[in-house]
Design an enzyme around this catalytic site. Structure first.
Site, PDB file in Angstrom:
ATOM      1  N   HIS A 129      43.562  18.801 100.454  1.00 15.50           N
ATOM      2  CA  HIS A 129      43.589  19.472  98.891  1.00 15.50           C
ATOM      3  C   HIS A 129      42.692  18.123  97.951  1.00 15.50           C
ATOM      4  O   HIS A 129      41.956  18.734  97.220  1.00 15.50           O
ATOM      5  CB  HIS A 129      45.003  19.127  98.335  1.00 15.50           C
ATOM      6  CG  HIS A 129      45.379  19.233  97.025  1.00 15.50           C
ATOM      7  ND1 HIS A 129      45.171  20.499  96.278  1.00 15.50           N
ATOM      8  CD2 HIS A 129      45.669  18.239  96.130  1.00 15.50           C
ATOM      9  CE1 HIS A 129      45.399  20.325  95.092  1.00 15.50           C
ATOM     10  NE2 HIS A 129      45.822  18.916  94.965  1.00 15.50           N
TER      11      HIS A 129
ATOM     12  N   HIS B 210      37.381   3.768  92.276  1.00 11.86           N
ATOM     13  CA  HIS B 210      37.648   3.428  90.712  1.00 11.86           C
ATOM     14  C   HIS B 210      36.610   3.972  89.816  1.00 11.86           C
ATOM     15  O   HIS B 210      36.509   4.810  89.000  1.00 11.86           O
ATOM     16  CB  HIS B 210      38.285   2.124  90.121  1.00 11.86           C
ATOM     17  CG  HIS B 210      38.715   2.337  88.719  1.00 11.86           C
ATOM     18  ND1 HIS B 210      39.993   3.072  88.431  1.00 11.86           N
ATOM     19  CD2 HIS B 210      37.989   2.448  87.550  1.00 11.86           C
ATOM     20  CE1 HIS B 210      40.141   3.254  87.364  1.00 11.86           C
ATOM     21  NE2 HIS B 210      38.987   3.066  86.550  1.00 11.86           N
TER      22      HIS B 210
ATOM     23  N   SER C 125      24.308  12.936  99.472  1.00 11.40           N
ATOM     24  CA  SER C 125      23.741  13.908  98.321  1.00 11.40           C
ATOM     25  C   SER C 125      24.124  13.354  96.755  1.00 11.40           C
ATOM     26  O   SER C 125      23.190  13.552  96.053  1.00 11.40           O
ATOM     27  CB  SER C 125      24.600  15.323  98.475  1.00 11.40           C
ATOM     28  OG  SER C 125      24.886  15.933  97.279  1.00 11.40           O
ATOM     29  N   SER C 126      25.149  12.940  96.691  1.00 19.67           N
ATOM     30  CA  SER C 126      25.687  12.105  95.324  1.00 19.67           C
ATOM     31  C   SER C 126      24.563  11.071  95.006  1.00 19.67           C
ATOM     32  O   SER C 126      24.153  11.169  93.887  1.00 19.67           O
ATOM     33  CB  SER C 126      26.892  11.698  95.425  1.00 19.67           C
ATOM     34  OG  SER C 126      27.930  12.689  95.705  1.00 19.67           O
TER      35      SER C 126
ATOM     36  N   SER D 228      32.563  16.105  73.580  1.00 17.70           N
ATOM     37  CA  SER D 228      31.688  15.686  72.499  1.00 17.70           C
ATOM     38  C   SER D 228      30.783  16.932  71.824  1.00 17.70           C
ATOM     39  O   SER D 228      30.599  17.107  70.448  1.00 17.70           O
ATOM     40  CB  SER D 228      30.661  14.494  72.537  1.00 17.70           C
ATOM     41  OG  SER D 228      31.649  13.305  72.850  1.00 17.70           O
TER      42      SER D 228
ATOM     43  N   LYS E  27      37.157   6.997  71.554  1.00 19.60           N
ATOM     44  CA  LYS E  27      36.501   8.341  71.357  1.00 19.60           C
ATOM     45  C   LYS E  27      37.313   9.364  70.873  1.00 19.60           C
ATOM     46  O   LYS E  27      36.901  10.301  70.133  1.00 19.60           O
ATOM     47  CB  LYS E  27      36.065   8.605  72.891  1.00 19.60           C
ATOM     48  CG  LYS E  27      35.102   7.597  73.434  1.00 19.60           C
ATOM     49  CD  LYS E  27      34.685   8.049  74.954  1.00 19.60           C
ATOM     50  CE  LYS E  27      33.656   8.967  74.799  1.00 19.60           C
ATOM     51  NZ  LYS E  27      32.506   8.918  74.186  1.00 19.60           N
TER      52      LYS E  27
ATOM     53  N   ARG F 119      55.239  10.191  96.853  1.00 23.02           N
ATOM     54  CA  ARG F 119      54.257  11.275  96.998  1.00 23.02           C
ATOM     55  C   ARG F 119      54.114  11.572  98.648  1.00 23.02           C
ATOM     56  O   ARG F 119      54.583  10.683  99.324  1.00 23.02           O
ATOM     57  CB  ARG F 119      52.902  10.852  96.649  1.00 23.02           C
ATOM     58  CG  ARG F 119      52.265   9.667  97.388  1.00 23.02           C
ATOM     59  CD  ARG F 119      51.168   8.906  96.790  1.00 23.02           C
ATOM     60  NE  ARG F 119      49.827   9.716  96.680  1.00 23.02           N
ATOM     61  CZ  ARG F 119      48.812   9.117  96.299  1.00 23.02           C
ATOM     62  NH1 ARG F 119      48.579   7.837  96.059  1.00 23.02           N
ATOM     63  NH2 ARG F 119      47.676  10.139  96.332  1.00 23.02           N
TER      64      ARG F 119
ATOM     65  N   HIS G 141      43.762  -2.428  90.259  1.00 23.90           N
ATOM     66  CA  HIS G 141      45.300  -1.709  89.773  1.00 23.90           C
ATOM     67  C   HIS G 141      45.657  -0.541  90.709  1.00 23.90           C
ATOM     68  O   HIS G 141      46.744  -0.059  90.566  1.00 23.90           O
ATOM     69  CB  HIS G 141      45.088  -1.365  88.566  1.00 23.90           C
ATOM     70  CG  HIS G 141      44.044   0.019  88.224  1.00 23.90           C
ATOM     71  ND1 HIS G 141      43.083  -0.011  87.349  1.00 23.90           N
ATOM     72  CD2 HIS G 141      43.952   1.080  88.867  1.00 23.90           C
ATOM     73  CE1 HIS G 141      42.548   1.175  87.271  1.00 23.90           C
ATOM     74  NE2 HIS G 141      43.084   1.831  88.298  1.00 23.90           N
ATOM     75  N   HIS G 142      44.656  -0.414  91.792  1.00 22.08           N
ATOM     76  CA  HIS G 142      45.350   0.879  92.570  1.00 22.08           C
ATOM     77  C   HIS G 142      46.289   0.174  93.768  1.00 22.08           C
ATOM     78  O   HIS G 142      46.708   1.040  94.530  1.00 22.08           O
ATOM     79  CB  HIS G 142      44.191   1.523  93.264  1.00 22.08           C
ATOM     80  CG  HIS G 142      43.385   2.167  92.384  1.00 22.08           C
ATOM     81  ND1 HIS G 142      43.545   3.507  91.965  1.00 22.08           N
ATOM     82  CD2 HIS G 142      41.957   1.900  91.563  1.00 22.08           C
ATOM     83  CE1 HIS G 142      42.598   3.725  90.980  1.00 22.08           C
ATOM     84  NE2 HIS G 142      41.746   2.726  90.977  1.00 22.08           N
TER      85      HIS G 142
ATOM     86  N   GLU H  18      34.383   6.277  90.879  1.00 23.42           N
ATOM     87  CA  GLU H  18      34.248   7.629  91.200  1.00 23.42           C
ATOM     88  C   GLU H  18      35.222   8.462  90.103  1.00 23.42           C
ATOM     89  O   GLU H  18      34.795   9.421  89.516  1.00 23.42           O
ATOM     90  CB  GLU H  18      34.961   7.966  92.328  1.00 23.42           C
ATOM     91  CG  GLU H  18      35.284   9.098  92.871  1.00 23.42           C
ATOM     92  CD  GLU H  18      33.911  10.154  92.978  1.00 23.42           C
ATOM     93  OE1 GLU H  18      33.112   9.711  92.742  1.00 23.42           O
ATOM     94  OE2 GLU H  18      34.275  11.422  92.794  1.00 23.42           O
TER      95      GLU H  18
ATOM     96  N   TYR I 215      35.815   7.681  87.084  1.00 17.11           N
ATOM     97  CA  TYR I 215      35.082   7.473  85.911  1.00 17.11           C
ATOM     98  C   TYR I 215      33.617   8.438  86.060  1.00 17.11           C
ATOM     99  O   TYR I 215      33.350   9.010  84.722  1.00 17.11           O
ATOM    100  CB  TYR I 215      34.563   6.127  85.227  1.00 17.11           C
ATOM    101  CG  TYR I 215      35.778   5.374  84.777  1.00 17.11           C
ATOM    102  CD1 TYR I 215      37.087   5.038  85.342  1.00 17.11           C
ATOM    103  CD2 TYR I 215      36.343   5.986  83.348  1.00 17.11           C
ATOM    104  CE1 TYR I 215      38.096   4.274  84.852  1.00 17.11           C
ATOM    105  CE2 TYR I 215      37.328   5.528  82.771  1.00 17.11           C
ATOM    106  CZ  TYR I 215      38.140   4.923  83.594  1.00 17.11           C
ATOM    107  OH  TYR I 215      39.190   4.254  82.906  1.00 17.11           O
TER     108      TYR I 215
ATOM    109  N   THR J 203      38.539   3.997  74.976  1.00 16.47           N
ATOM    110  CA  THR J 203      39.050   5.421  75.181  1.00 16.47           C
ATOM    111  C   THR J 203      39.718   6.190  74.022  1.00 16.47           C
ATOM    112  O   THR J 203      39.162   7.210  73.447  1.00 16.47           O
ATOM    113  CB  THR J 203      40.072   5.607  76.465  1.00 16.47           C
ATOM    114  OG1 THR J 203      39.337   4.858  77.429  1.00 16.47           O
ATOM    115  CG2 THR J 203      39.943   7.024  76.699  1.00 16.47           C
TER     116      THR J 203
ATOM    117  N   ASP K 208      12.047  20.024  83.915  1.00 16.49           N
ATOM    118  CA  ASP K 208      12.465  20.071  85.453  1.00 16.49           C
ATOM    119  C   ASP K 208      13.076  18.585  85.471  1.00 16.49           C
ATOM    120  O   ASP K 208      13.110  17.496  84.640  1.00 16.49           O
ATOM    121  CB  ASP K 208      11.297  20.066  86.514  1.00 16.49           C
ATOM    122  CG  ASP K 208      11.745  20.496  87.901  1.00 16.49           C
ATOM    123  OD1 ASP K 208      11.207  21.364  88.341  1.00 16.49           O
ATOM    124  OD2 ASP K 208      13.011  20.298  88.145  1.00 16.49           O
TER     125      ASP K 208
ATOM    126  N   TRP L 263      43.516  11.264 101.110  1.00 13.13           N
ATOM    127  CA  TRP L 263      42.342  11.471 100.648  1.00 13.13           C
ATOM    128  C   TRP L 263      41.484  10.484 100.818  1.00 13.13           C
ATOM    129  O   TRP L 263      40.072  10.477 100.733  1.00 13.13           O
ATOM    130  CB  TRP L 263      42.068  12.355  99.179  1.00 13.13           C
ATOM    131  CG  TRP L 263      42.225  11.409  98.090  1.00 13.13           C
ATOM    132  CD1 TRP L 263      43.399  10.953  97.641  1.00 13.13           C
ATOM    133  CD2 TRP L 263      41.173  10.682  97.360  1.00 13.13           C
ATOM    134  NE1 TRP L 263      43.205   9.863  96.507  1.00 13.13           N
ATOM    135  CE2 TRP L 263      41.791   9.765  96.300  1.00 13.13           C
ATOM    136  CE3 TRP L 263      39.816  10.903  97.307  1.00 13.13           C
ATOM    137  CZ2 TRP L 263      40.979   9.295  95.341  1.00 13.13           C
ATOM    138  CZ3 TRP L 263      39.255  10.052  96.259  1.00 13.13           C
ATOM    139  CH2 TRP L 263      39.793   9.096  95.484  1.00 13.13           C
TER     140      TRP L 263
END
Lengths: 658, 288, 200
Positions: A108, A286, A202-203, A301, A364, A483, A335-336, A288, A290, A361, A137, A172
């Site tokens: 998941h 982290h 790929s990324s 926006s 925004k 969890r 912080h994780h 990731e 963002y 944040t 292009d 994950w």
């Protein structure tokens, strides 16, 4: 061990009843699709127009198809988890055994982050970025095709794990020592590693591609501070991709080396250091998240500005906010794992860095609200998604700040409180942003709008479903529920788990309605492509083209004088130039991306099952293909000025022609 | 415009009421918000204080969003429409400035509380602390009381009003040792020793569990911690000192993976240095 | 041939493509920097985790490593000469200098593999300790990049022979040389942090 087939034997194909029925469903669906395509005689068309296409607009649609399929799979995983937990209390064991349940939540998370989240980001980049910057292009069209196919085959690989072998049961992010060879001797973790390695490449390739595109291919006159804010948000995400993804590649390689070659990076013995893995994986992890959320901010926006019919408030401030968030996302990773025992000073430093992100944040959010203020707001479906985002993201963001205070985190870490927080971020932020962007840009790449009424109903189903599924989790976390539990003994938790499960049918209905939206929208479509070109009285360049745009996007590359250039033209502030049509060079279609990715898939499969001879053979083939592809000159074709003129004057509508 | 939002609004309001009612009904079970120990109490207060600080910013946002959506809706002809009004220095100063102040306050809180509530930091108390060594196994918890020379499986009795000095390790993949009503968690890692300092202010039974996935049987790793009066605790210790011995062989059997949540058991501790041995087991070359 | 001539009737287009490619390749090199950075960080953390086995001080042979370094540095120089010859469209010199670069690169690899097999035979393989795992991985990753570079060099020499000095060939040669220089710089870091500092 059989040298011919490595670790692969008949046992890999033996599964339990649930897995077997899933297999049957997927096999049947595939057969139906194949039958459908064959019946309509569309294989050649599919190959010529889509599979071998280097057109980012086509590639974007293909990304989206994979995203929607994987979203379905991810939601089914969630359905299973919620169903299990609604019933599995005390003496009731539920229908999913622990091992299976653990594979489900691992799949998941992996599916949602890498295939739904990243896929949707790349889908949006592909169809919006070149259009919004006034380019024809991307910088490297072939690499773009290759990126897509690598993405698609890694999605295929994760699905293959359901039938051949098993998937990872270690979450994950697969922390060692649990994900090391000693505690996870099966192929599950190997599948996870190679799925991520292939999609990671790929990324990274896409990251480089779009970064060069944005920095080198903007229309003349489009300075950085005249770029649409969406492009800035993508730019931030791309910087994060290019810097963070190599960390993932290296870290996964180290885990693979531990598992396959008996190395000791992350083992508990022989000097290995599992804590190192946790630091490295989150140093990628982290940024990731963002990468996922910044484009969502950009989409919102654009939407708020367009549907308030007003310039985005505080553009400069918004750009600064995006860049500060991008930078800060590199210095918060600890912080994780505050609970890993790094000590008060280290924890406090990272906690403070994390809290700082709340400032840009928040800026925004206020700028969005003030864009609405004194505007003329049209509450279309995209705006509804935006308003729900404001609610969910603000409250979820609050819980994020709570989690960033180490001693508070000690009571909240790995509990369902954490799960509720990050789902608020990814569903309320990323997913709702994707849905909003989909509704917004759908007419641009198809030529018809999604049915608005069904869209609204779908929105409410998702919003209510989300709240039902996740608000109870905050309470459950505070009650001590962690969890990744497949079963629990505290009866007081069950009512809350049941409410959470009640959210699921709402979301399913929401998804069904979203799909119906497409069908009903198609049925009711207007064929006047002039109106369809500018579906929403838009402000940016993509709305100045037909829907869908011609393959070259712009017959004449526009000259940009200010922000919101299309709005400026409509207001009469800018006069569109009338220049002569010229020959346009476009890259020719090629199947090399497809084949190279196909062999990458086989290499991944070979490594997973230790079929070394086959892996080497496929590697040699892949290298040969790469050499052949990069041997010749630029593979381009010319669209003559005459052809361009014809297309422009007839009004280009590819869907109707095909 | 308001008509089509009536139904979802009332539905959501109704659901919110149901949720709130449930939470009030089960409030005793909300461990983190009903602490039974000093550490958990401070952590709860920290959570509440930070939430209040943040609401200062978040409530205006939650008010403005629907307010603006309604007030500046295109059907509302009375309001000004200023399509080019796109910047305001004062507004920017406010929403860069105020959140920064709140963030600074929270940062100070963070710095102070991280040091105060550092799990490695011993508690200040006149009472002599009790030493408990914790080993996370697959899939159960072994609690060693080295000074009393006993061990307890899946059951952690402690004397009330006494600081407990935990030393924690694992003979298993990474776990996390957590008793929410007494305080926050810390990871239990093989080959490493972490520390936690907790104290129970009231007698009672508190649920504990592992908070980090450690394999198939992870969900079975729950246990009870019981805070008792000194006399009751000493009585339990005496009984435990007459239990079967836990020597190396017994430990090895105990460490084997279990199918269900293990019933509590007590042992006499044969190996005084069992905990240190388990930590040291992971140093040095692999024994393959 | 006519098709190729037609292709190069757009020098402006070629110029833009060249710029984008080089810029993109720099981006890739920066990402590779991060990859190596991760491996260096891992090495830094694990270099003292000997698990009772030998440390760098006992294993590393500085003169040997110095020889490898000099070979690689020279190969960087000769690749530069090759690039200059390519710009001058001098076929013989280009091939010659690339061939020398190739031989130097291959020698570097041979020395490295020799060092590795020695260590393995003595029982100090990557399975012995975390330190050795990170040493072998860091240095081998560099070695793998060198191998890819050598393969690329072979292909480019063939391409130059067959197709001559077309814009796209020069573009690819530029990328190859950037790659080769980059690997040289990474090696300097390896020499410094692994060998020089490992022995003190």
């Amino acid at each position: 061990m059989n040298d011919l087939f490595g670790k692969l034997d008949i046992r890999a194909f033996q599964h339990d009843a649930i897995e077997n029925s899933v297999g049957v469903v997927i096999a049947l669906t595939s057969l139906i699709i194949i039958g459908f395509v064959t019946y309509h005689g569309r294989w050649k068309w599919l190959w010529k127009e889509w599979i071998t296409s280097l057109d980012p607009k086509r590639i974007g649609v293909m990304y989206l198809i994979v995203v929607l399929l994987m979203l379905f799979k991810g939601v089914m995983d969630a359905v299973m988890m919620r169903a299990q937990l609604a019933m599995a209390v005390g003496d009731t064991a539920g229908f999913l055994g622990a091992a299976h349940f653990q594979q489900v939540f691992s799949a998941h998370g992996t599916t949602m982050i890498f295939f739904v989240g990243m896929g949707a980001i790349f889908a949006t980049m592909n169809f919006v970025v070149p259009l919004q910057i006034g380019a024809r292009d991307v910088a490297f069209p072939f690499l773009n095709s290759l990126s897509f196919w690598l993405f698609a085959v890694s999605a295929a690989l994760v699905n293959v794990s359901m039938f051949v072998g098993e998937f990872s049961a270690t979450g994950w992010l697969a922390y060692p020592p649990l994900s090391g060879i000693e505690y996870s001797p099966g192929v599950g973790v190997d599948y996870w590693i190679w799925v991520l390695q292939i999609s990671g490449v790929s990324s990274l390739l896409s990251g480089i591609n779009f970064l060069v595109t944005i920095l080198k291919m903007r229309a003349p006159g489009m300075t950085l501070m005249r770029m649409p804010i969406f492009i800035w948000s993508i730019f931030g995400a791309l910087v994060l991709i290019v810097v963070a993804f190599p960390i993932l590649t290296a870290t996964l390689a180290l885990l693979a080396l531990d598992r396959v070659l008996g190395m000791h990076f992350f083992t508990s013995a022989a000097g290995g250091n599992p804590m190192m893995y946790i630091n490295l994986i989150w140093a990628w992890g982290h940024p990731e998240v963002y990468i996922l959320v910044l484009p969502a901010f950009g989409i919102f926006s654009e939407i708020v500005s367009t549907f308030s019919q007003k310039k985005l408030f505080g553009y400069t401030s918004m750009v600064w906010a995006l860049m500060i968030i991008t930078f800060l996302s590199f210095v918060v990773w600890l912080h994780h794992f505050f609970t890993m025992g790094a000590g008060a000073n280290v924890n406090a430093f990272f906690g403070i860095m994390t809290v700082l992100i709340a400032v840009p944040t928040g800026v925004k959010v206020f700028n969005w609200l003030f864009t609405m203020r004194q505007g003329k707001i049209h509450l279309s479906t995209p705006m509804l998604w935006f308003l729900a985002f404001i609610f969910i993201f603000s409250t979820g963001g609050m819980t994020g700040v709570l989690l960033s205070i180490p001693p508070a985190d000690f009571q909240l870490h790995n509990s369902l409180f954490l799960i509720a927080h990050f789902h608020s971020m990814v569903i309320g932020g990323v997913l709702f942003g994707i849905f909003a962007g989909l509704s917004y840009w759908f007419p641009k790449f198809t030529g018809f709008k999604l049915d608005e009424r069904l869209g609204r109903y779908a929105f409410w189903c998702w919003f209510i479903g989300f709240l039902l599924a996740f608000m109870p989790l905050y309470a459950l976390g505070l009650m001590g529920a962690t969890r990744r539990l497949d079963h629990y003994e505290v009866h007081a938790w069950q009512p809350l788990y049941m409410i959470a499960a009640a959210g699921v049918p709402f979301i399913i209905v929401g998804i069904i309605l979203q799909n119906l939206q497409i069908l009903v929208g198609y049925k009711n479509r207007k064929t006047d492509s002039a109106i369809m070109g500018d579906s929403w009285n838009g402000r940016t360049l993509e709305w100045s083209t037909s829907s869908p745009p011609p393959p070259y996007n712009f017959a004449i590359i526009p000259h940009v004088g200010e922000r919101d250039p299309f709005w400026a033209v409509k207001e009469g502030n800018e006069k569109p130039e009338h220049r002569k049509y010229e020959d346009i060079m476009m890259p020719r279609n090629t199947s090399f991306g497809f084949w190279i990715a196909g062999f990458a898939f086989l290499i991944g499969f070979a490594i997973i099952w230790h079929i070394w001879w086959f892996g080497l053979l496929c590697l040699a083939t892949l290298l040969t293909l790469v050499i052949i592809r990069t041997w010749g000159g630029m593979d381009e074709e010319v669209i003559t000025a005459e052809e361009v003129k014809n297309i422009e004057e007839k009004g280009f509508n590819r869907w109707q022609q095909s | 415009m308001t008509k089509k939002y009536k139904f979802p609004f009332f539905l959501l309001a109704g659901l919110a009421l149901v949720l709130i009612a449930l939470v009030i009904h089960y409030r005793e079970h909300i461990a983190v918000l009903s602490p039974k120990g000093f550490i958990a109490l401070q952590e709860r207060d920290l959570i509440i204080l930070s939430t209040v600080l943040m609401l200062i910013i978040v409530i205006p946002v939650l008010v403005m969003a629907p307010l603006f959506a309604w007030r500046y809706h295109e059907s509302n002809k009375g309001e000004d429409y200023k399509p080019d009004d796109d910047h305001n220095l004062f507004a920017e100063a406010v929403w860069w400035g105020f959140p920064t102040i709140i963030v600074i306050l929270i940062s100070i809180l963070t710095w102070e509380s991280s040091r105060e509530l550092d799990p490695f930091r011993p508690l200040e108390s006149d009472t002599k602390p009790l030493k408990v060594q914790v080993i996370a196994l697959q899939w159960k918890w072994l609690f060693i009381y080295p000074e009393e020379k006993i061990a307890s499986l899946n059951f952690l009795p402690i004397p009330v009003d006494t600081p407990i000095n935990f030393q924690i390790t694992a003979d298993a993949p990474m776990n996390s040792f957590w008793i929410p009503q007494l305080g926050g968690q810390i990871y239990a890692m093989p080959g490493m020793e972490t520390k936690l300092h907790l104290i129970a202010d009231k007698t009672g039974t508190f649920r504990g569990s592992s908070a980090n996935l450690s394999g198939d049987g992870f969900a079975k790793m729950y246990f009870e911690s019981k805070a008792m009066d000194k006399e009751a605790f000493d009585q339990w210790v005496k009984t435990a000192q007459n239990s079967p011995t836990l020597d190396t062989a017994a430990y090895t059997t105990l460490a084997l993976p279990n199918d269900n949540n293990d019933t509590p058991q007590t042992f006499q501790l044969k190996e005084e240095n069992l905990f240190d041995q388990i930590v040291m087991k992971y140093m040095g070359p692999t024994h393959e | 041939m006519a098709a190729e001539l037609a292709e190069h009737a757009h020098p402006e287009h070629d110029r833009e493509v060249f710029e984008r490619t080089i810029f993109g390749f720099w981006m890739y090199l920066m990402s590779d920097c991060v990859l190596f950075g991760t491996l260096f960080a891992t090495y830094a953390v694990l270099q003292d985790s000997l698990a009772g086995g030998p440390s760098g001080k006992e294993l590393f042979n500085l003169p040997y490593a110095l020889l490898e370094t000099l070979i690689l540095l020279t190969s960087s120089f000769t690749s530069g000469l090759a690039m200059l010859s390519a710009h001058k469209k001098n076929l013989l010199r280009t091939i010659l200098y690339f061939a020398i670069t190739f031989i130097l690169g291959a020698s570097f690899l041979t020395l490295e593999i020799n060092e590795f097999s020695h260590m393995v035979q003595e029982g100090n393989s990557w399975q012995r300790s975390a330190f050795l795992s990170s040493y072998f991985t860091l240095v081998s990753t560099h070695g793998l990049h060198i191998t890819v570079g050598l393969l690329w060099m072979t292909v480019m020499m063939a391409q130059v022979l067959v197709r001559g000095f077309l814009p796209e060939t020069l573009k690819r040669l530029t990328c190859l040389c950037l790659f080769w220089h980059f690997l040289d710089i990474v090696w300097i870091f390896i020499f410094t942090f692994v060998y020089l500092m490992g022995v003190t």
